[in-house]
Design a protein around this motif. Sequence first.
Motif, PDB file in Angstrom:
ATOM      1  N   TRP A 177       0.850  -1.191   0.000  1.00 46.83           N
ATOM      2  CA  TRP A 177       0.000   0.000   0.000  1.00 46.83           C
ATOM      3  C   TRP A 177       0.885   1.239   0.000  1.00 46.83           C
ATOM      4  O   TRP A 177       1.881   1.295   0.728  1.00 46.83           O
ATOM      5  N   TYR A 178       0.511   2.221  -0.800  1.00 48.16           N
ATOM      6  CA  TYR A 178       1.255   3.473  -0.899  1.00 48.16           C
ATOM      7  C   TYR A 178       0.319   4.645  -0.643  1.00 48.16           C
ATOM      8  O   TYR A 178      -0.872   4.598  -1.004  1.00 48.16           O
ATOM      9  N   ARG A 179       0.856   5.688  -0.022  1.00 47.21           N
ATOM     10  CA  ARG A 179       0.150   6.975   0.082  1.00 47.21           C
ATOM     11  C   ARG A 179       1.047   8.039  -0.534  1.00 47.21           C
ATOM     12  O   ARG A 179       2.176   8.250  -0.074  1.00 47.21           O
ATOM     13  N   ASP A 180       0.563   8.666  -1.604  1.00 44.52           N
ATOM     14  CA  ASP A 180       1.358   9.666  -2.333  1.00 44.52           C
ATOM     15  C   ASP A 180       2.722   9.103  -2.704  1.00 44.52           C
ATOM     16  O   ASP A 180       3.767   9.736  -2.495  1.00 44.52           O
ATOM     17  N   ASP A 181       2.713   7.853  -3.229  1.00 42.84           N
ATOM     18  CA  ASP A 181       3.916   7.171  -3.715  1.00 42.84           C
ATOM     19  C   ASP A 181       4.901   6.820  -2.610  1.00 42.84           C
ATOM     20  O   ASP A 181       6.069   6.507  -2.889  1.00 42.84           O
ATOM     21  N   VAL A 182       4.482   6.863  -1.350  1.00 48.71           N
ATOM     22  CA  VAL A 182       5.331   6.468  -0.229  1.00 48.71           C
ATOM     23  C   VAL A 182       4.787   5.171   0.349  1.00 48.71           C
ATOM     24  O   VAL A 182       3.595   5.080   0.689  1.00 48.71           O
ATOM     25  N   GLU A 218      -3.052  14.164   8.065  1.00 48.86           N
ATOM     26  CA  GLU A 218      -1.863  13.548   7.485  1.00 48.86           C
ATOM     27  C   GLU A 218      -2.216  12.338   6.627  1.00 48.86           C
ATOM     28  O   GLU A 218      -1.443  11.955   5.744  1.00 48.86           O
ATOM     29  N   ASP A 219      -3.390  11.736   6.866  1.00 54.70           N
ATOM     30  CA  ASP A 219      -3.800  10.536   6.117  1.00 54.70           C
ATOM     31  C   ASP A 219      -4.404  10.889   4.759  1.00 54.70           C
ATOM     32  O   ASP A 219      -4.704   9.985   3.974  1.00 54.70           O
ATOM     33  N   GLU A 220      -4.618  12.170   4.478  1.00 58.89           N
ATOM     34  CA  GLU A 220      -5.191  12.553   3.184  1.00 58.89           C
ATOM     35  C   GLU A 220      -4.152  12.348   2.089  1.00 58.89           C
ATOM     36  O   GLU A 220      -2.963  12.602   2.284  1.00 58.89           O
ATOM     37  N   GLY A 221      -4.603  11.861   0.940  1.00 59.10           N
ATOM     38  CA  GLY A 221      -3.682  11.673  -0.168  1.00 59.10           C
ATOM     39  C   GLY A 221      -4.184  10.623  -1.133  1.00 59.10           C
ATOM     40  O   GLY A 221      -5.291  10.089  -1.012  1.00 59.10           O
ATOM     41  N   LEU A 222      -3.338  10.336  -2.126  1.00 64.55           N
ATOM     42  CA  LEU A 222      -3.653   9.341  -3.150  1.00 64.55           C
ATOM     43  C   LEU A 222      -3.153   7.987  -2.679  1.00 64.55           C
ATOM     44  O   LEU A 222      -1.951   7.775  -2.510  1.00 64.55           O
ATOM     45  N   TYR A 223      -4.077   7.038  -2.456  1.00 67.58           N
ATOM     46  CA  TYR A 223      -3.739   5.704  -1.968  1.00 67.58           C
ATOM     47  C   TYR A 223      -3.667   4.745  -3.148  1.00 67.58           C
ATOM     48  O   TYR A 223      -4.544   4.750  -4.021  1.00 67.58           O
ATOM     49  N   THR A 224      -2.615   3.941  -3.167  1.00 69.85           N
ATOM     50  CA  THR A 224      -2.367   3.009  -4.269  1.00 69.85           C
ATOM     51  C   THR A 224      -2.161   1.617  -3.709  1.00 69.85           C
ATOM     52  O   THR A 224      -1.355   1.425  -2.784  1.00 69.85           O
ATOM     53  N   LEU A 225      -2.900   0.673  -4.257  1.00 72.52           N
ATOM     54  CA  LEU A 225      -2.688  -0.749  -3.950  1.00 72.52           C
ATOM     55  C   LEU A 225      -1.853  -1.341  -5.070  1.00 72.52           C
ATOM     56  O   LEU A 225      -2.194  -1.206  -6.251  1.00 72.52           O
ATOM     57  N   SER A 260       5.202 -12.444 -12.145  1.00 73.10           N
ATOM     58  CA  SER A 260       5.101 -12.003 -13.539  1.00 73.10           C
ATOM     59  C   SER A 260       4.975 -10.497 -13.671  1.00 73.10           C
ATOM     60  O   SER A 260       4.839  -9.990 -14.770  1.00 73.10           O
ATOM     61  N   GLY A 261       4.999  -9.755 -12.587  1.00 69.70           N
ATOM     62  CA  GLY A 261       4.864  -8.307 -12.666  1.00 69.70           C
ATOM     63  C   GLY A 261       3.976  -7.790 -11.553  1.00 69.70           C
ATOM     64  O   GLY A 261       3.881  -8.406 -10.483  1.00 69.70           O
ATOM     65  N   TYR A 262       3.294  -6.689 -11.805  1.00 72.79           N
ATOM     66  CA  TYR A 262       2.457  -6.104 -10.770  1.00 72.79           C
ATOM     67  C   TYR A 262       1.289  -5.376 -11.418  1.00 72.79           C
ATOM     68  O   TYR A 262       1.318  -4.995 -12.578  1.00 72.79           O
ATOM     69  N   GLU A 263       0.228  -5.208 -10.638  1.00 69.97           N
ATOM     70  CA  GLU A 263      -0.920  -4.405 -11.028  1.00 69.97           C
ATOM     71  C   GLU A 263      -1.197  -3.406  -9.917  1.00 69.97           C
ATOM     72  O   GLU A 263      -0.959  -3.687  -8.726  1.00 69.97           O
ATOM     73  N   THR A 264      -1.711  -2.234 -10.296  1.00 68.32           N
ATOM     74  CA  THR A 264      -1.966  -1.189  -9.303  1.00 68.32           C
ATOM     75  C   THR A 264      -3.360  -0.606  -9.497  1.00 68.32           C
ATOM     76  O   THR A 264      -3.959  -0.709 -10.574  1.00 68.32           O
ATOM     77  N   TYR A 265      -3.851  -0.012  -8.413  1.00 69.97           N
ATOM     78  CA  TYR A 265      -5.104   0.749  -8.463  1.00 69.97           C
ATOM     79  C   TYR A 265      -4.965   1.882  -7.459  1.00 69.97           C
ATOM     80  O   TYR A 265      -4.417   1.701  -6.363  1.00 69.97           O
ATOM     81  N   SER A 266      -5.489   3.085  -7.826  1.00 71.73           N
ATOM     82  CA  SER A 266      -5.344   4.253  -6.968  1.00 71.73           C
ATOM     83  C   SER A 266      -6.656   5.006  -6.851  1.00 71.73           C
ATOM     84  O   SER A 266      -7.474   5.010  -7.779  1.00 71.73           O
ATOM     85  N   ALA A 267      -6.870   5.636  -5.700  1.00 69.73           N
ATOM     86  CA  ALA A 267      -8.003   6.539  -5.477  1.00 69.73           C
ATOM     87  C   ALA A 267      -7.625   7.489  -4.348  1.00 69.73           C
ATOM     88  O   ALA A 267      -6.766   7.187  -3.515  1.00 69.73           O
ATOM     89  N   TYR A 268      -8.296   8.628  -4.318  1.00 69.24           N
ATOM     90  CA  TYR A 268      -7.936   9.678  -3.370  1.00 69.24           C
ATOM     91  C   TYR A 268      -8.790   9.580  -2.113  1.00 69.24           C
ATOM     92  O   TYR A 268      -9.979   9.234  -2.159  1.00 69.24           O
ATOM     93  N   VAL A 269      -8.190   9.875  -0.976  1.00 69.01           N
ATOM     94  CA  VAL A 269      -8.882   9.907   0.312  1.00 69.01           C
ATOM     95  C   VAL A 269      -8.791  11.330   0.851  1.00 69.01           C
ATOM     96  O   VAL A 269      -7.693  11.893   0.955  1.00 69.01           O
ATOM     97  N   PHE A 270      -9.938  11.904   1.181  1.00 72.91           N
ATOM     98  CA  PHE A 270     -10.008  13.247   1.741  1.00 72.91           C
ATOM     99  C   PHE A 270     -10.380  13.161   3.219  1.00 72.91           C
ATOM    100  O   PHE A 270     -11.264  12.379   3.599  1.00 72.91           O
ATOM    101  N   VAL A 271      -9.698  13.970   4.031  1.00 78.24           N
ATOM    102  CA  VAL A 271      -9.959  13.979   5.475  1.00 78.24           C
ATOM    103  C   VAL A 271     -10.304  15.408   5.867  1.00 78.24           C
ATOM    104  O   VAL A 271      -9.483  16.321   5.699  1.00 78.24           O
ATOM    105  N   ARG A 272     -11.518  15.597   6.388  1.00 78.79           N
ATOM    106  CA  ARG A 272     -11.958  16.918   6.823  1.00 78.79           C
ATOM    107  C   ARG A 272     -11.638  17.119   8.301  1.00 78.79           C
ATOM    108  O   ARG A 272     -11.458  16.165   9.061  1.00 78.79           O
ATOM    109  N   ASP A 273     -11.604  18.394   8.708  1.00 76.11           N
ATOM    110  CA  ASP A 273     -11.357  18.723  10.111  1.00 76.11           C
ATOM    111  C   ASP A 273     -12.506  18.231  10.982  1.00 76.11           C
ATOM    112  O   ASP A 273     -13.683  18.246  10.577  1.00 76.11           O
TER     113      ASP A 273
END
Length: 1365
Positions: free
Chosen positions: A229-234, A261-268, A274-287
């Motif tokens: 799992w990645y958040r903003d490519d980290v 701090e948890d807001e960002g683009l999450y990537t599985l 044989s390689g890898y597959e990815t999927y990404s979606a954004y998570v928004f966190v309000r105050d």
Amino acid sequence: NMSGSIPFYQKHHRHYDRSYRSTEAESKMSHYTASSRYAAGTKLKLSLRFTQFYFQIHDHEEHFKRMNEDSLMHPPEFVIKPRSHTVWEKQCVRLHCTVSGWPDPRVIWYKNNVAIDPITSPGKYKLESRYSVHSLEINKCDFDDTAQYRVSAMNSQGEQSAFASIVVKIQILLLFCLDGPISEYGITFQTHIVDKFGVSFGREGETMSLGCTVIIYPALHRYQPEIQWYRDDVLLTPSKWTHVHWSGDRATLTLTHLNKEDEGLYTLRVITKSGYETYSAYVFVRDADAEVEGAPGAPLDVRCLDANKDYIIVAWKQPAVDGGNPIVGYFVDRCEVGTTHWFQCNDTPVKFARFPVTGLVEGRSYIFRVRAVNKSGMSRPSRVSEPVAAMDPADRLRMRGTSTRPLDVTPRTRFPLNTEGVVPGRPLDLQVTEATKNYVVLSWKPPGEKGLEGVMYYVEKCVAGTDSWQRVNTELPVKSPRFALFDLAEGKSYHFRVRCCNAAGVGEPSEPTEATTVGDKLDIPSAPGKVVPTRNTDTSVVVSWEASSDAKELVGYYIEASIVDSDVWEPCNNKPVKATRFICHGLVTGEQYVFRVRAVNAAGLSQFSPVSEPVEVKAAIGGGIPHASPAPPYGISVLECVRDSMVLAWKQPTFIGGADITGYFVDYREVIDGVPGKWHEANIKAVSERAYRVSDLQENKKYQFQVRAANMAGVGIPSLPSETFLCEEWTIAVPGPPHDLQITEVRGDSLVLLWKPPVYQGRDPINGFYIDIKEADAPEEAWRGVNTKAVEKQFIKIKNLKEGETYVFRVRAQNKAGVGKASDVTEPIPAVTKPGTKEIVVEVDDEGVISLNFECCDTTPDSKFVWSKNYEEITESSRLTIETKANKSKTVFNTPGEEDIGIYSCLVTHTDGASSSYTFSTEELKRLLEISHDHKYPIIPLKSELAVELLEKGRVRFWLQAEQMSANGKIDYKYKMNFDKNSGIIEMVMESLTPGDEGTFTFQLKDGKATNQSSLVLIGDVFKQLQKESEFQRKEYFRKQGPHFIEYLGYEVTPECCVLLKCKVSYSYRKRRAISSLGISKKDSGVYEVVLKDDRGQDTSTLSLVDQAKSSTPLKITSTDVGIRLYTFVSCYNDLLQVTWQHKDSAIAFSDRIKSGVVGEQLWLQINDPTEKDTGKYAIEFNDGKGGLQRTVELSGQAFDDAFAEFQRLKNTYFFPDRARVAGGLPDVVTIQEGKALNLTCNISGNPVPEVTWLKNDREITSDEHCILKFESGKFASFTITGVNTSDSGKYSILVKNKYGTESGDLTVSVFIPEEAGTPDLGVTSYWTDAEGNVVFGPNTPKDKLKTSVVGKKSQKRKGNNTIP
């Protein structure tokens, strides 16, 4: 009650302990008391003595190690590295290596970067280490053991790693029942991610789970993929904030306690063999809801920087929500790890998003949090930081290299050996690392001496300009080579210095710092530029903006959205984004939104950008960006190859998706005996260019490559595997192939080809390129060259194409060794001008601004106009301003000059190649500058210049005619004017002329921006003759009101040889003839007068009977710039004198080439473009009816040769196009009354613009209040004397000069006193201007002052000439 004077942020609050200072003091006191109580015991005294002895022995050993470390210690080194193995299933395999190093290295084995622990897999792994030989044995290998293994050797001097791969092959019987291709590892897995999580919204404090179902084919029970799992490519690792779960078919990420701090683009990322597959979606966190209404949101991303023994810098990011009131500042809290009590670190809020925390206890660990405050109240606290220990950074680095056993970081009391009585030296490299208006941070290095322990520091300050040093930390010295100073006067300048101290005493101070002014050194960023929203989906909009200019230490941007006319702004993101493009989700379908952006850094938040244009939330064509990732790239080729790396190039995908391509990812795999291996990532971070160097390859190995393109929607599918390339170093002398060929500006007969130079240059630098062309369906033998001579530029316009034909192109580079390999062939391009194609148009507006304009009718919401100069994108904008609106874009030249010469082109992205170019040449620049000048300073065109004529009664009419003027046109003059706007005639009528009217008459015209003026000089004899004629006409009018002569006195000779004097008179309405008859002889020569009078008045007529023709000068020869002129002067000329010109005793037939004329008393014959036929004897005969006279001259031989040579010289000089010239406008002589104002203007021409110098009596004069010199628009030179006096009389000259030649003009100014006006004629030249602007000499001009040629015509004069009243 003192509570009223306490700031509200120091009152009771659930996140703030009011007694934190007393509590801390109480804790220290309790520790001190407890230590004193226990120290009283005998057992403790013995224990302390033993401990002291133990540390003395330990330090003694460490001392000798340090004394010899240079000769003994060295980092680990692999003498023998582990080898890779390929084995069958259920076999055993052993990896071994030999490592040297001192101290003895600690060796750890890793599998896919995960440390191997034999205890967790009993019987599977066996680790051995004997005599520097280390081995890893894997028992009964299975498919899961296929991996990359790493062995790491580490000691205090460094770390080294070596790699080896193990490939486990599955038995053939297992593959027999599987339907699919066989890979290096036995099976090619196909991965599909379904049941995906979408864009998610949460609130601080909540729990959120993200999950996807993963389907892998074929399904092997014992094989499990790697889930990341990645958040903003980290990459995310399990922690108390994130939990990762894999059930076998579903991957889940749980965020246990949401924070911003948890807001960002999450990537599985699902990784298989044989390689890898990815999927990404954004998570928004309000105050979370504020505890106090109107309080700001919590800060975020609290981090600890520059940790030292008793000092740590805490940094954070400002929140997007300020609660409706500006944030006053921030409070920093700390908590010692293992306790639950929070202490506030600063008494007053700090605005800067960094704060130095001091007074820490060495060896203890702390966590920190930050709270924001505005006038309404305090925010919730931020998420706590990661724990950090207050210790020396060098000790922290050494700890990372030790074993994983629990560490005791409690500070030990050291008793140095052999250093008693040694005072430490000066600290080194003292500098101010950070300065704000709240604090200043100093950093330095300890003194260079070895063997000194327990060194501490005193900090001193001094106000700049004084020599009074004051110790800052008077109570206790600091242990860290860092120190923060508070309570400094803002705006004052200080010097700082540091002293070392130990048990032996206090050392000498360091060198003082430069003067440092207390104040914020980091500026708040400028507001972002234009904001452009673009439709995306039914609930989202893509917002892009121009980055803040010159922003330093930029943290990111906050975006806000508002429904049109609501005036309510909501944040689109609660965590700053660094890109200048963001997808705002959670919008209401069908509503109109506007957006604004502001930038943030540690100094604060910028002003908001301009509000965007409104956009309706509605799905874009194609469903928006999330449904449009790029197609795969293609055409992978090798540009350069060395021993361990290869440079690849590829072509852009044919379809880039719903957004611009942001970068590319390259994978590679080794090919052994024709069998491809596993794909490996060559780059983790996307590359923007279509070329990339793949490193860490092995020489003489074969590889295949694939490339993926990425955009905002995600990473596209990979390209087809490339050809198999051998990794071996190129040694050829000629260059490699050019790459990245692009074709733009496709028309029916031409196109432009661009390319990039080869990466491999060969033995010598590249000196040119050759371009080849052929028809797309033609054979290879049809290749032919476009250019015979190598071109140095990296672009070429290919012309003379056959319309409708399809072509392909390639490029070859050349150096001294020869021509290299050709580039890849372009895609076939038909030579067709597409419908709607437009070209760049150059415009000059009414303000004279020059711009290049391009319009495209096929733009999309994502299209951009990319302007280039010489086909390199324009990034520096000091000379150009680029403006784009809708489907039009223009480039404005700020100050057009030679630096702007070049080829300008414009390419529109997201279109079918819409592009055009414009060549801005030297000639075009010159032409446009002239047009710009005319538009900037427009001139009202005139049909005729200012002229003068006499009307009946002697009235004087001044008039000119403009070609075109609007109804708003105005004329500026001191007298009443008549303006016929239909005909454009402007006139002024004066009843008579008085001496006060002598001077320059100037009509100034204005019509909007357009201006013009025309002047007429009436000075000296010119004015006098006009005044005389006006008075004559006036007298004639009044004369004819009474008895007057209809025909003046004349004479007639009768057949009887008698002379009749006769006249015709009129008495009222009766007419009669009076005749006198006389016999005449020479004694009757004289002047005869007849007087006619009655009670109404009288009239007089005279007749002069004298010999006129005999008073003439000899016939002379002169040359002009158009030919040869013959001339003579007569003493008196009138219409009764008959003149005949003869050539070779025959009357001359006049034509356009041979003309005659009279100027004053000068009679001349002009022969234009003379030839040998024009040589011979010329004569002029005078006949007044009573007698004649002849003058002759011989135009032949040397006389003709000299005259012809002078004519040629004048002709060549006159027609040299760029020579500096005085084009006209100056008289020979000016006579002016004392006290009058004199204004003379002449026309100047030449290129480059000539230098103008005025002389008086051959001495240069300069402009002052009395004599004003002007040179305007490079064309008009004016000379003005505000009030002339007798000292102004003399010879004046104007000298004009440029690189092509010099020319001068002379005039004489004569100033007379009014009472001398009746004196005889002074013999000066008088002149005036006729209707055509020609200068005409007056009758009183002396013969020796008459010129042989006519002075040039008057030209239009610009505004600025002074007039003579």
